[in-house]
Motif scaffolding. Structure first.
Motif, mmCIF file in Angstrom:
data_model
loop_
_atom_site.group_PDB
_atom_site.id
_atom_site.type_symbol
_atom_site.label_atom_id
_atom_site.label_comp_id
_atom_site.label_asym_id
_atom_site.label_seq_id
_atom_site.Cartn_x
_atom_site.Cartn_y
_atom_site.Cartn_z
ATOM 1 N N PRO A 199 0.838 -1.203 0.000
ATOM 2 C CA PRO A 199 0.000 0.000 0.000
ATOM 3 C C PRO A 199 0.870 1.250 0.000
ATOM 4 C CG PRO A 199 -0.051 -1.084 2.146
ATOM 5 C CD PRO A 199 0.733 -1.972 1.235
ATOM 6 N N ILE A 200 0.382 2.305 -0.580
ATOM 7 C CA ILE A 200 1.130 3.559 -0.663
ATOM 8 C C ILE A 200 1.518 4.045 0.738
ATOM 9 C CG2 ILE A 200 0.977 6.001 -1.320
ATOM 10 C CD1 ILE A 200 -0.801 5.054 -3.672
ATOM 11 N N THR A 201 0.624 3.869 1.692
ATOM 12 C CA THR A 201 0.897 4.334 3.055
ATOM 13 C C THR A 201 2.117 3.640 3.665
ATOM 14 O OG1 THR A 201 -0.692 2.713 3.900
ATOM 15 C CG2 THR A 201 -1.506 4.958 3.521
ATOM 16 N N PHE A 202 2.456 2.451 3.198
ATOM 17 C CA PHE A 202 3.616 1.722 3.703
ATOM 18 C C PHE A 202 4.888 2.556 3.578
ATOM 19 C CE2 PHE A 202 7.295 -1.004 2.839
ATOM 20 C CZ PHE A 202 7.280 -1.844 3.947
ATOM 21 N N PHE A 203 4.992 3.336 2.507
ATOM 22 C CA PHE A 203 6.216 4.096 2.220
ATOM 23 C C PHE A 203 6.316 5.410 2.992
ATOM 24 C CE2 PHE A 203 5.254 1.396 -1.397
ATOM 25 C CZ PHE A 203 6.436 0.691 -1.511
#
Length: 196
Positions: free
Chosen positions: A57-61
């Protein structure tokens, strides 16, 4: 704020080198390198493409750092057939398990490690005999090794990876022993659970 270490982590978790990731997202290897080295921050649309290619997921980064397991700190059951990429996949899977372990330990009280000092034992058989005596479990087969280890404070996790080359690995973190098993290898699971 974009966390470049998480990009490296995600790439290794997927078993990709920089060139392979660059090809997957139609970039040059030096661009991926510049993102991972912190020279440049990828624009939002590029982060979305990277996240999609890496299946994270984008939030992981955009979260804080991850626990990183050094290859030197881990003891693999067998290294002869293992590539560096497969090793990195296993170690990064272990890093995610450490996050899960931290969350569990914040909420629950788990057994403390109860292990004998086996550093003076000359071989694996002597160490196993000493540990059996220390735990008072006799010489009969252990019906469920995972349950025994967990009851003695060893954190045991499954490696959900498709890598026949990786059987298992272990390491210590803050005086806490961890064991990671590749349960996709059916023979490994049955051997560990029903070991003699």
């Amino acid at each position: 704020m974009f966390n470049r270490e998480r990009l490296t982590f995600a790439r290794k978790r997927r078993g990709l080198n920089m060139s392979a990731l660059a090809r997957a997202v139609d970039l040059e290897s030096r661009t991926i390198s510049s993102y991972e080295n912190g020279e440049y921050v990828p624009p939002t649309d590029r982060i979305e493409v990277l996240a999609l290619a890496l299946a994270f997921p984008i939030t992981f980064f955009f979260q804080e750092g991850l626990p990183i397991i050094s290859p030197d700190a881990a003891s693999f059951r067998s290294l002869t057939k293992m590539s560096a990429a497969k090793r990195d996949v296993a170690l990064s899977s272990g890093g995610l398990a450490l996050l899960l372990n931290d969350a569990i330990e914040e909420r629950f009280t788990l057994p403390a490690p109860d292990l004998a000092d086996l550093s003076r034992e000359g071989d694996a058989e002597s160490a196993a005999s000493s540990l059996r005596r220390y735990w008072g479990i006799g010489e009969l087969p252990v019906k469920n090794m995972i349950h025994l280890l967990e009851s003695k404070g060893v954190r045991v996790f499954s490696l959900a990876i498709d890598a026949q080359e990786v059987d298992a690995f272990s390491f210590w973190r803050d005086e806490q022993p961890f064991v990671f098993l590749n349960t996709r290898k059916s023979s490994e699971r049955s051997r560990f659970v029903f070991s003699q």
